[in-house]
Design a protein around this motif. Structure first.
Motif, PDB file in Angstrom:
ATOM      1  N   ASP A  35       0.836  -1.199   0.000  1.00 21.58           N
ATOM      2  CA  ASP A  35       0.000   0.000   0.000  1.00 21.58           C
ATOM      3  C   ASP A  35       0.875   1.255   0.000  1.00 21.58           C
ATOM      4  OD1 ASP A  35      -1.792   2.164   0.893  1.00 21.58           O
ATOM      5  OD2 ASP A  35      -3.211   0.529   1.134  1.00 21.58           O
ATOM      6  N   PRO A  36       0.612   2.191  -0.935  1.00 20.94           N
ATOM      7  CA  PRO A  36       1.477   3.385  -1.020  1.00 20.94           C
ATOM      8  C   PRO A  36       1.552   4.184   0.286  1.00 20.94           C
ATOM      9  CG  PRO A  36       0.036   3.245  -2.931  1.00 20.94           C
ATOM     10  CD  PRO A  36      -0.411   2.161  -1.987  1.00 20.94           C
ATOM     11  N   ALA A  37       0.530   4.123   1.128  1.00 19.15           N
ATOM     12  CA  ALA A  37       0.545   4.920   2.360  1.00 19.15           C
ATOM     13  C   ALA A  37       1.637   4.476   3.327  1.00 19.15           C
ATOM     14  CB  ALA A  37      -0.820   4.853   3.057  1.00 19.15           C
ATOM     15  N   HIS A  38       2.226   3.269   3.121  1.00 17.88           N
ATOM     16  CA  HIS A  38       3.366   2.832   3.934  1.00 17.88           C
ATOM     17  C   HIS A  38       4.689   3.374   3.395  1.00 17.88           C
ATOM     18  CE1 HIS A  38       0.643   0.057   5.757  1.00 17.88           C
ATOM     19  NE2 HIS A  38       0.591  -0.766   4.736  1.00 17.88           N
ATOM     20  N   ALA A  43       1.053   9.906  -0.766  1.00 22.15           N
ATOM     21  CA  ALA A  43      -0.100   8.999  -0.655  1.00 22.15           C
ATOM     22  C   ALA A  43      -0.653   8.997   0.768  1.00 22.15           C
ATOM     23  CB  ALA A  43       0.303   7.589  -1.073  1.00 22.15           C
ATOM     24  N   GLY A  46      -2.437  12.143   1.397  1.00 19.65           N
ATOM     25  CA  GLY A  46      -3.692  12.130   0.645  1.00 19.65           C
ATOM     26  C   GLY A  46      -4.807  11.426   1.391  1.00 19.65           C
ATOM     27  N   LEU A  47      -4.436  10.483   2.263  1.00 10.63           N
ATOM     28  CA  LEU A  47      -5.433   9.792   3.093  1.00 10.63           C
ATOM     29  C   LEU A  47      -5.694  10.547   4.395  1.00 10.63           C
ATOM     30  CD1 LEU A  47      -4.293   6.062   2.671  1.00 10.63           C
ATOM     31  CD2 LEU A  47      -6.375   7.101   1.754  1.00 10.63           C
ATOM     32  N   GLY A  48      -5.018  11.667   4.583  1.00  5.74           N
ATOM     33  CA  GLY A  48      -5.272  12.488   5.766  1.00  5.74           C
ATOM     34  C   GLY A  48      -4.312  12.249   6.915  1.00  5.74           C
ATOM     35  N   TYR A  49      -3.244  11.462   6.695  1.00  6.22           N
ATOM     36  CA  TYR A  49      -2.281  11.191   7.765  1.00  6.22           C
ATOM     37  C   TYR A  49      -1.131  12.190   7.714  1.00  6.22           C
ATOM     38  CZ  TYR A  49      -4.857   6.843   7.961  1.00  6.22           C
ATOM     39  OH  TYR A  49      -5.865   5.928   8.063  1.00  6.22           O
ATOM     40  N   VAL A  53       2.037   5.695   7.254  1.00  8.85           N
ATOM     41  CA  VAL A  53       1.203   4.911   8.161  1.00  8.85           C
ATOM     42  C   VAL A  53       1.825   3.527   8.336  1.00  8.85           C
ATOM     43  CG1 VAL A  53      -1.129   4.064   8.608  1.00  8.85           C
ATOM     44  CG2 VAL A  53      -0.784   6.050   7.136  1.00  8.85           C
TER      45      VAL A  53
END
Lengths: 169, 155
Positions: A35-38, A43, A46-49, A53
């Motif tokens: 997952d790009p958020a890692h 990214a 973009g998810l609000g973090y 994450v």
């Protein structure tokens, strides 16, 4: 056999664990989490973090360090070469993100033995250390008790049960 | 698969699952995961779990195991990817639990192949969560039991 006197024991809060971006990327790579958020700051934001994450089981890195205080204590009577992991639970009061400074309070919730088999259940309460800027995540359910002696904002609870086989098992 | 930030900085959740569109019993998909010895060493380093049973064949056999076995936490961590990629947000998993019922032996050469499938088990509109139950097997036998992830989703 695991020493039953340890049941109910609570350890002092650990020194803070600093969650780093590269550690999150390394752990995510090790569990195949693409997952790009890692991996990618854009990214994650973009998810609000505020930063990268951590994967859902990342807290085990922090929890196992803390559990070492108990399981490597010779007085606890745990032969680590005969340990099998029985179960594990992660409850996230908010996601862990890079930049967090996390302290852990270890509890020994249960120590039982039946015949040659012992079972021990530990619980790691993980908090964002006060004053580190890591308290800015979403408030945990129920919020923070002002005036409580908890060492910061609750972030995660990690519960783990180990089975220890006796010499005859 | 991944939500994109639009120009106002809000998140487009159009490609992510919504509670209202889900029904108990829906599949979230399946995945095949392969473990080899280098993968175990990599996980040992990343996690800090250097128990010899995960990389030392002689040691593993001496303590009564069939050989080197995968870290239970590697299996648990790897199968979580099915849930987080379906949810489109790895921070949406608020609770994740499993029991470890059988070890996964990893051969010195080749791989151990683990299969995972996920289904919607319960929906809680009030809490804004869905519970996904995972079935995780190796050589046809379940290696994890009661593997449940509670995921926060948009209504």
């Amino acid at each position: 056999m695991a020493n039953p006197d340890f049941q109910g024991r609570e350890y002092p809060a650990t020194v803070p664990y600093a969650v780093g971006r590269e550690k999150i990327r390394e752990f995510a790579e090790a569990v195949g989490a693409t997952d790009p958020a890692h991996h990618d700051l854009v990214a994650a934001r973009g998810l609000g973090y505020p930063d990268l994450v951590a994967p859902p089981t990342f807290a085990v890195v922090i929890a196992q360090r803390s559990e070492g205080q108990y399981v490597t204590d010779p007085a606890a009577g745990i032969d680590f070469s005969r340990v099998v992991h029985a179960d594990e639970r992660f409850t996230h009061h908010r996601p862990i993100v890079a930049g967090d400074e996390l302290v852990t309070v270890l509890h020994v919730d249960s120590v039982t033995s039946r015949g040659p088999l012992s079972m021990v259940t530990t619980r790691c309460e993980i908090f964002a250390a006060p004053g580190t800027g890591a308290e800015n995540g979403s408030p945990a359910p129920g919020g923070v008790d002002a005036g409580s002696d908890r060492p910061g904002t609750p972030v995660a609870t990690v519960t783990s049960t180990l089975a220890i086989r006796g010499e005859d098992a | 698969m991944t939500a994109q930030a639009d120009r106002t900085g809000t998140v487009d959740t159009g490609t992510r699952p919504r509670l209202a569109d889900l029904a108990v019993g829906d599949s979230i998909g399946t995945r095949t995961i392969e473990f080899d010895r280098p993968r175990l060493v990599r996980y040992a380093g990343a996690s800090g779990d250097f128990n010899r049973i995960h990389w030392d064949q002689d040691f593993a056999e001496r303590v009564g195991l069939p050989g080197v076995i995968a870290h239970g936490m590697l299996t648990m961590g790897s199968v979580a990817g099915l849930v987080t990629e379906w949810a489109g947000d790895p921070g949406a998993v608020v609770d994740y639990t499993t029991r470890f019922s059988r070890p996964v032996p990893v051969p010195a050469q080749g791989t151990a192949v683990v299969e995972v499938a996920g289904k919607i088990a319960t929906l809680d509109a009030e809490a804004g969560t869905a519970r996904v139950d995972l079935t995780v097997t190796f050589e046809g036998a379940r290696v994890l039991m009661k593997t449940q992830a509670v995921v926060r989703l948009a209504p």
